[in-house]
Write an enzyme that holds these catalytic residues in place. Sequence first.
Site, PDB file in Angstrom:
ATOM      1  CG  ASP A   1     140.493 102.053  66.930  1.00  0.00           C
ATOM      2  OD1 ASP A   1     141.183 101.649  66.149  1.00  0.00           O
ATOM      3  OD2 ASP A   1     139.879 101.337  67.920  1.00  0.00           O
TER       4      ASP A   1
ATOM      5  CD  GLU B   1     146.799 106.362  61.528  1.00  0.00           C
ATOM      6  OE1 GLU B   1     147.195 105.259  61.550  1.00  0.00           O
ATOM      7  OE2 GLU B   1     146.492 107.025  62.528  1.00  0.00           O
TER       8      GLU B   1
ATOM      9  CG  ASP C   1     142.919 105.438  63.062  1.00  0.00           C
ATOM     10  OD1 ASP C   1     143.531 105.112  62.301  1.00  0.00           O
ATOM     11  OD2 ASP C   1     142.648 104.493  64.042  1.00  0.00           O
TER      12      ASP C   1
END
Length: 185
Positions: free
Chosen positions: A144, A71, A11
């Site tokens: 996260d 992502e 991410d």
Amino acid sequence: MATEKIILGIDPGTTIMGFGLIKVVGKKMQFLQMNELQLKKYEDPYTKLKLIFDRTIELIDTYHPDEIAIEAPFFGKNVQSMLKLGRAQGVAMAAGLSRQIPITEYLPKKIKMAITGNGNASKEQVAKMLQSLLSLKSLPKNLDSTDGLAAAVCHFYNEGRVEVGKSYTGWESYIKSNPGKIGGT
């Protein structure tokens, strides 16, 4: 004989980069690690990008992932934020590509849908579902790292499907798929 591979999920971010790793044996996944790279204390944007690159290389060299799931930036109203996020994603991708690791991008909604069945799920809902799926004892304070882990799990769930997102096997593949992003002289 069971096939075995490791998937690194990322991410990307310029404040916090979350990541998670799963090991896939046959058709089962198991949790390896999740963590985050804290970048808040660094003011220089280029220092942050170097740290993202270095940490991604370190993860690759330590865990030897076979594939990377990342992502993709979502389209927001703040162009500067999008630019920063895109740079962070690009640097993480460059680290993987430099080691010839196939990379697949997933939109946030696709990741949430794969994990929870709801493309509009909250970070907390995604984290709780991952906790259940992977038998995690506890969840981190910041989510996260669970977002990075979710990208890896999403990739596992989407294997064998025809359309999983954008995949690149190396620089040549990336350039061939993105001719408009390469500037000429």
